[in-house]
Each structure stands twice: as structure tokens, then as C-alpha cells.
Write a protein that holds these residues in place. Structure first.
Motif, PDB file in Angstrom:
ATOM      1  N   THR A  36       0.831  -1.210   0.000  1.00 46.11           N
ATOM      2  CA  THR A  36       0.000   0.000   0.000  1.00 46.11           C
ATOM      3  C   THR A  36       0.860   1.252   0.000  1.00 46.11           C
ATOM      4  OG1 THR A  36      -1.751  -1.169   1.205  1.00 46.11           O
ATOM      5  CG2 THR A  36      -1.809   1.237   1.246  1.00 46.11           C
ATOM      6  N   LEU A  37       1.919   1.244   0.816  1.00 44.97           N
ATOM      7  CA  LEU A  37       2.843   2.372   0.871  1.00 44.97           C
ATOM      8  C   LEU A  37       3.491   2.609  -0.487  1.00 44.97           C
ATOM      9  CD1 LEU A  37       4.444   4.470   2.574  1.00 44.97           C
ATOM     10  CD2 LEU A  37       6.127   2.666   2.980  1.00 44.97           C
ATOM     11  N   LEU A  38       3.911   1.551  -1.163  1.00 44.50           N
ATOM     12  CA  LEU A  38       4.559   1.684  -2.465  1.00 44.50           C
ATOM     13  C   LEU A  38       3.645   2.339  -3.492  1.00 44.50           C
ATOM     14  CD1 LEU A  38       6.573  -1.604  -3.152  1.00 44.50           C
ATOM     15  CD2 LEU A  38       7.470   0.714  -3.071  1.00 44.50           C
ATOM     16  N   SER A  39       2.398   1.871  -3.573  1.00 40.56           N
ATOM     17  CA  SER A  39       1.483   2.396  -4.591  1.00 40.56           C
ATOM     18  C   SER A  39       1.131   3.852  -4.330  1.00 40.56           C
ATOM     19  CB  SER A  39       0.220   1.544  -4.660  1.00 40.56           C
ATOM     20  OG  SER A  39      -0.432   1.495  -3.403  1.00 40.56           O
ATOM     21  N   SER A  40       0.926   4.240  -3.071  1.00 41.36           N
ATOM     22  CA  SER A  40       0.603   5.634  -2.769  1.00 41.36           C
ATOM     23  C   SER A  40       1.826   6.532  -2.925  1.00 41.36           C
ATOM     24  CB  SER A  40       0.037   5.762  -1.347  1.00 41.36           C
ATOM     25  OG  SER A  40       0.985   5.329  -0.387  1.00 41.36           O
ATOM     26  N   LEU A  41       3.008   6.016  -2.585  1.00 36.99           N
ATOM     27  CA  LEU A  41       4.236   6.787  -2.765  1.00 36.99           C
ATOM     28  C   LEU A  41       4.494   7.041  -4.252  1.00 36.99           C
ATOM     29  CD1 LEU A  41       6.609   7.976  -1.119  1.00 36.99           C
ATOM     30  CD2 LEU A  41       7.827   5.831  -1.511  1.00 36.99           C
ATOM     31  N   GLY A  42       4.179   6.044  -5.083  1.00 33.14           N
ATOM     32  CA  GLY A  42       4.348   6.222  -6.523  1.00 33.14           C
ATOM     33  C   GLY A  42       3.476   7.316  -7.086  1.00 33.14           C
ATOM     34  N   THR A  43       2.332   7.576  -6.450  1.00 32.01           N
ATOM     35  CA  THR A  43       1.440   8.642  -6.898  1.00 32.01           C
ATOM     36  C   THR A  43       1.960  10.011  -6.494  1.00 32.01           C
ATOM     37  OG1 THR A  43      -0.462   7.160  -6.699  1.00 32.01           O
ATOM     38  CG2 THR A  43      -0.920   9.516  -6.802  1.00 32.01           C
ATOM     39  N   SER A  44       2.396  10.138  -5.236  1.00 28.67           N
ATOM     40  CA  SER A  44       2.703  11.461  -4.696  1.00 28.67           C
ATOM     41  C   SER A  44       4.125  11.935  -4.974  1.00 28.67           C
ATOM     42  CB  SER A  44       2.459  11.470  -3.175  1.00 28.67           C
ATOM     43  OG  SER A  44       3.309  10.548  -2.525  1.00 28.67           O
ATOM     44  N   ILE A  45       5.080  11.015  -5.118  1.00 27.41           N
ATOM     45  CA  ILE A  45       6.475  11.427  -5.205  1.00 27.41           C
ATOM     46  C   ILE A  45       6.829  12.012  -6.570  1.00 27.41           C
ATOM     47  CG2 ILE A  45       7.490   9.256  -6.032  1.00 27.41           C
ATOM     48  CD1 ILE A  45       9.711   9.666  -3.928  1.00 27.41           C
ATOM     49  N   ALA A  46       6.088  11.604  -7.614  1.00 33.57           N
ATOM     50  CA  ALA A  46       6.446  12.060  -8.964  1.00 33.57           C
ATOM     51  C   ALA A  46       6.091  13.518  -9.211  1.00 33.57           C
ATOM     52  CB  ALA A  46       5.766  11.170 -10.003  1.00 33.57           C
ATOM     53  N   SER A  47       5.034  14.000  -8.550  1.00 31.96           N
ATOM     54  CA  SER A  47       4.579  15.368  -8.815  1.00 31.96           C
ATOM     55  C   SER A  47       5.659  16.407  -8.510  1.00 31.96           C
ATOM     56  CB  SER A  47       3.325  15.666  -7.991  1.00 31.96           C
ATOM     57  OG  SER A  47       2.276  14.800  -8.343  1.00 31.96           O
ATOM     58  N   VAL A  48       6.413  16.187  -7.435  1.00 29.43           N
ATOM     59  CA  VAL A  48       7.422  17.167  -7.036  1.00 29.43           C
ATOM     60  C   VAL A  48       8.579  17.211  -8.028  1.00 29.43           C
ATOM     61  CG1 VAL A  48       8.847  15.622  -5.631  1.00 29.43           C
ATOM     62  CG2 VAL A  48       8.644  18.024  -4.990  1.00 29.43           C
ATOM     63  N   ILE A 162       0.416   7.853   4.863  1.00 30.71           N
ATOM     64  CA  ILE A 162       1.847   8.093   5.068  1.00 30.71           C
ATOM     65  C   ILE A 162       2.562   8.218   3.728  1.00 30.71           C
ATOM     66  CG2 ILE A 162       3.990   7.021   5.877  1.00 30.71           C
ATOM     67  CD1 ILE A 162       2.371   5.872   8.216  1.00 30.71           C
ATOM     68  N   GLY A 163       2.209   7.344   2.770  1.00 28.91           N
ATOM     69  CA  GLY A 163       2.813   7.436   1.450  1.00 28.91           C
ATOM     70  C   GLY A 163       2.503   8.753   0.761  1.00 28.91           C
ATOM     71  N   THR A 164       1.266   9.213   0.914  1.00 25.45           N
ATOM     72  CA  THR A 164       0.871  10.496   0.326  1.00 25.45           C
ATOM     73  C   THR A 164       1.609  11.648   0.979  1.00 25.45           C
ATOM     74  OG1 THR A 164      -1.326   9.595  -0.152  1.00 25.45           O
ATOM     75  CG2 THR A 164      -1.094  11.993  -0.159  1.00 25.45           C
ATOM     76  N   THR A 165       1.762  11.590   2.302  1.00 27.03           N
ATOM     77  CA  THR A 165       2.444  12.661   3.040  1.00 27.03           C
ATOM     78  C   THR A 165       3.943  12.660   2.772  1.00 27.03           C
ATOM     79  OG1 THR A 165       0.812  12.359   4.804  1.00 27.03           O
ATOM     80  CG2 THR A 165       2.756  13.670   5.329  1.00 27.03           C
ATOM     81  N   LEU A 166       4.511  11.459   2.738  1.00 26.54           N
ATOM     82  CA  LEU A 166       5.971  11.335   2.622  1.00 26.54           C
ATOM     83  C   LEU A 166       6.476  11.683   1.227  1.00 26.54           C
ATOM     84  CD1 LEU A 166       8.552  10.374   4.104  1.00 26.54           C
ATOM     85  CD2 LEU A 166       8.044   8.064   3.262  1.00 26.54           C
ATOM     86  N   GLY A 167       5.657  11.447   0.200  1.00 29.32           N
ATOM     87  CA  GLY A 167       6.092  11.607  -1.178  1.00 29.32           C
ATOM     88  C   GLY A 167       6.746  12.942  -1.514  1.00 29.32           C
TER      89      GLY A 167
END
Length: 490
Positions: A36-48, A162-167
Motif C-alpha cells: 500500500t505504501l509503495l502504490s501511494s508513494l508512486g502517486t505522490s512522489i512524482a509530482s514534485v 503516510i505514502g501520500t504525506t511522505l512523497g
């Protein structure tokens, strides 16, 4: 039949835990949490990383934005098909395949020599994420007892937040220290660890014998993927400004819905059995999930303008204040799981929607003279309500699904959320733009008063949607209760 399905669901965790090395619910939940962390991190980290990609490839924003869109489109278009396929061939091999595909695609993203190869790799990464997102919820029923479903759902919700926040923060740190390729390569060690843990801990079963022999609905899969892709593109292209292309795509999506419905009626083994959508509680849960996601998207689309222009905060402070919402969601999801297990999913769903409506109502009263408190206090109430609803809704839906349909229903849950986020990004952005225009001193200048007015009107709309979702939940619970009473044997 209903009693048999209940017995099957009640015994699923015990049966599956005896297979292979799947003897530890803790390790199994840990692997699902990492997925779950991986999939949400993949969404949020690319935008920056979009500004860095524009500079690295010398490309305009209209081209670079496809690094984000390709990932989201792949998830949205394929998540239901991924869940249904897993019901047929087994959830464990499909989840392991999704983790491996996501990890391999992350390597390709980090090594991509051109922008278009990067975009293609992101689409493949999105397919891996679709498999992970669809199957993590489906696996909960085979990992924990029914009495612990809420806590497990709360843990997955917390990891998603957490993935969304951390990204964004992690992405910014990696780009500053190692360049844009690092925001994709960071997924590789996480992916390898997730795959190894899932291989050891997840139960080997996960398909129904009668489903495994079915033929896969290829025509339905293609029609649904094209329909969802057309709708997603209509909502995202133009950044909130609708033109002829957007309208054409919406028309195509509408035609696709009709064709998909016809195909499902004719299919021997349909991708989505339409009779399942006649279930009042399931249909209401999916619709409510979509509406709530639409509401929550307002906090991501509108809040940055209010904080920067309305309150005059610098970029660093905007980032800190915006992290309040996901942080509250992550902490609340753990509490929400325990509340759901103790007081019941449907009751907590109503409480969560009520809190959501109160929070958005407070945000609609935001006054710049109150400073940061005018945002932080209401967003904490809003995000607590969202976490409580999301956890209880997922628990209510997944605990009432037969083993052979868990992947498909999990895919529908994730799809309704994604469609809500896509719709909210366009709808709430358009409402804010229209409301703030009347208060602007010039066409290009967004004043403090204009930002505050746009914030108020947008969240007035969000409150109306939240109240509608609350009423829908109350009506569906009552209707579902009456239906259950009628079906009880005399």
C-alpha cells in the motif's frame, strides 16, 4: 446460500493460515502495508519532480505532466480488471506479480533516456500499482479474523496516508541530493523487501474453484479500460477548462458505459456481474466513496491557494501546513480501525461522514483574520471523518463479499475512489476559479479576499456533497436492514 457464504468468510483466515508459511497475520499485514505504501508513494512522489523533468528533457509542462497522468490512467483503467483476474487465477501470484512489475518499472523509470520512455515505464508502473491496490484490500479477509477487519483496514489506510504525506518531502530531498532519477529508484529496495516479505507471509490460496475455470472477459476489459481512460482524460486535460476535446471525451465515455453494460449482459462470465450492483449497500458504498473522494480533493486543489494568497504564507510554510491533513488521516486511521471493530462498521461510517460534513462546513467559514488556525482546526476534523469513513466503509464492504469476488469488489472500491479524486480535481478547481474571479482586482491577480471567497464557496459545495453522502449512507443502511429482515427464515 447466504449461510454458506458466511461460513466460508468466517473460516477463511483459519483455512488460509495453514497453507505454506502463511502462519503469521502480523507478517502478512506488514507485506500488505508495504505494498500500500509503495502504490501511494508512486502517486505522490512524482509530482514534485515535474520541474526537474522539464529542465532535464527540455520539455513543456503539457508533455511532462504525462509522467503523473500515465500512472493514474493505468491504475484507473485497469484496477477492476486486475481484481477480477486475481479472483480467477489466485490473488497471491497476481499480487507478487504486481510488486515485481512495479519494482522493475521503477528501474526502467530511473534509467529512462527519453521523456516518452519514462512515460511508458510509468504506465507499466501504474499497472503494477493497480494489482497491488486491488489485492491488498482483498487479502485482508484471508489474513485476519472478521473481528479484526477494521483494525487491518485502518492500518492500510494509515500506510496510504503516510505514502501520500511522505512523497513530496522525500522527493524534494532526493532530487536535491541525487537528481530526479532517485525519486523512481528509491522504490527498488522497497519493492524487493515487499516482494520477499509477501512471498514468505501471504497465504497460498485466494481463488474460488468455480471462478478459476471461468474464461476472462477480454471484451469487457477493453471496453471498461477505454471508457475509464476517456473519462479520466476528459477530467484532467485542460486543467479544469473544458473545451471541445473534453466534451468529446465525455461523450465517448458515455457511449462506452452503454456498450460495456450491453457486453456484460451478453458475457458468459462478465468482468462485473451487473446483478452485484443491485445490492443496495454495495452500490451505496461505492457511490458514497466516490462523493467523499470528490470532497477531499478540494483540500488538495484549493487549500494551497488559500494558504499562499489568502494567508500570505511562504512556500515552505504552505508545505508544512498542508501536511497536517495527511498526518491526521494517518493517525486517525489506526484509531478508526479499533472504533470500527468495537462499534460496528455501518455506525462508524455515519459518524465519519458527519465529522466530514462538520469539517468542510468549518472550512467554508474560513476567515483570513484567524490565520493558520482557520485551516488547521477544520482540516483536522475533516480528515478524521475521512479516515473513519474510509476504514469503516472498506471493512463493511469487504467483510460481506464471497471469496470468489473479493478482488473484483476491491477493484471497484479503489476505482470509485480514483474517479472521485479525478472528478474532484476538475470540479472543485473550476468552482474555486469561478468564485474567486468575482473578487479579483484584475484577471491575473488573486487577492487575499478573492482566495478567501473562493475557499468559502468551494467548501460550501463540498459540505453539500458531504451531507448528501451522509443521507445516502443512512438510507442505504436502513434499506439494507429491512432487506435483511425480509430474507431471514420464518
Amino acid at each position: 446460500m447466504a449461510i454458506a457464504e458466511q461460513n466460508e468468510r468466517a473460516s477463511a483466515p483459519q483455512n488460509t493460515q495453514s497453507a505454506g508459511l502463511a502462519h503469521s497475520p502480523v507478517l502478512a499485514l506488514a507485506s500488505l502495508s508495504l505494498a500500500t505504501l509503495l502504490s501511494s508513494l508512486g502517486t505522490s512522489i512524482a509530482s514534485v519532480g515535474l520541474p526537474s523533468l522539464m529542465q532535464a528533457f527540455g520539455a513543456p509542462f503539457q508533455s511532462v505532466q504525462w509522467v503523473v497522468l500515465a500512472y493514474l490512467l493505468a491504475i484507473t483503467a485497469l484496477i477492476v480488471s486486475a481484481g477480477r483476474l486475481a479472483d480467477m487465477v489466485g490473488r497471491r501470484p497476481l499480487l507478487l506479480g504486481g510488486i515485481a512489475l512495479f519494482t522493475l518499472a521503477s528501474v526502467l523509470c530511473g534509467l529512462a533516456p527519453t521523456l516518452w520512455l519514462l512515460i511508458a515505464a510509468r504506465a507499466v508502473q501504474g499497472l503494477g500499482a493497480a494489482l497491488m491496490m486491488a489485492l491488498t484490500l482483498a487479502f485482508v479477509a484471508e489474513t485476519v479474523t472478521r473481528e479484526r477487519t477494521g483494525s487491518a483496514m485502518g492500518l492500510l489506510g494509515a500506510m496510504s496516508a503516510i505514502g501520500t504525506t511522505l512523497g513530496p518531502s522525500l522527493g524534494g530531498f532526493l532530487i536535491a541530493g541525487f537528481g530526479w532519477r532517485a525519486i523512481f529508484l528509491v522504490n527498488v529496495p522497497l519493492g524487493v523487501a515487499t516482494f520477499a516479505l509477501a512471498w514468505l507471509a501471504l497465504p497460498a490460496s485466494g481463488k474460488a474453484a468455480d471462478v478459476a475455470q471461468d474464461s476472462f472477459d477480454a471484451i469487457g476489459t477493453v471496453l471498461l479500460a477505454l471508457t475509464l481512460a476517456a473519462y479520466a482524460l476528459a477530467m484532467t486535460l485542460g486543467r479544469g477548462h473544458f473545451g471541445a476535446l473534453n466534451i468529446g471525451l465525455l461523450v465517448a465515455a458515455g457511449i462506452g458505459v452503454v456498450l460495456f453494460g450491453v457486453a456484460q449482459k451478453r458475457a458468459k462470465n462478465p468482468l462485473i456481474p451487473l446483478a452485484r450492483l443491485y445490492d443496495i449497500r454495495l452500490s451505496a458504498s461505492l457511490a458514497t466513496n466516490l462523493v467523499v473522494a470528490t470532497v477531499m480533493m478540494a483540500t488538495l486543489v484549493v487549500a494551497p491557494f488559500y494558504l499562499s494568497r489568502g494567508l500570505g504564507l511562504n512556500a515552505a510554510m504552505v508545505g508544512v501546513v498542508l501536511s497536517t491533513g495527511p498526518l491526521v488521516s494517518a493517525l486517525s486511521a489506526l484509531v478508526a480501525g479499533r472504533l470500527t471493530d468495537r462499534f460496528g462498521a455501518h455506525r462508524m461510517m455515519v459518524v465519519g461522514l458527519f465529522s466530514l460534513a462538520v469539517g468542510t462546513s468549518l472550512l467554508s467559514l474560513a476567515a483570513t483574520k484567524l490565520g493558520i488556525a482557520s485551516y488547521i482546526v477544520p482540516i483536522a476534523v475533516t480528515c478524521f471523518g475521512y479516515a473513519l469513513f474510509q476504514t469503516s466503509n472498506n471493512a463493511a464492504v469487504m467483510s460481506g463479499v464471497a471469496a470468489g469476488e473479493r478482488g473484483m469488489v476491491s477493484g471497484l472500491l479503489n476505482l470509485s475512489r480514483n474517479l472521485g479524486l479525478i472528478t474532484g480535481a476538475s470540479l472543485m478547481g473550476a468552482i474555486f476559479a469561478a468564485a474567486s474571479t468575482a473578487e479579483r482586482q484584475s484577471q491575473d491577480m488573486l487577492t487575499s479576499a478573492a482566495a478567501a471567497h473562493g475557499m468559502q464557496v468551494t467548501f460550501q459545495t463540498a459540505t453539500a456533497l458531504a451531507v448528501a453522502a451522509l443521507l445516502l449512507a443512512l438510507l442505504s443502511t436502513r434499506a439494507g436492514g429491512r432487506l435483511s429482515v425480509r430474507q431471514q427464515p420464518s
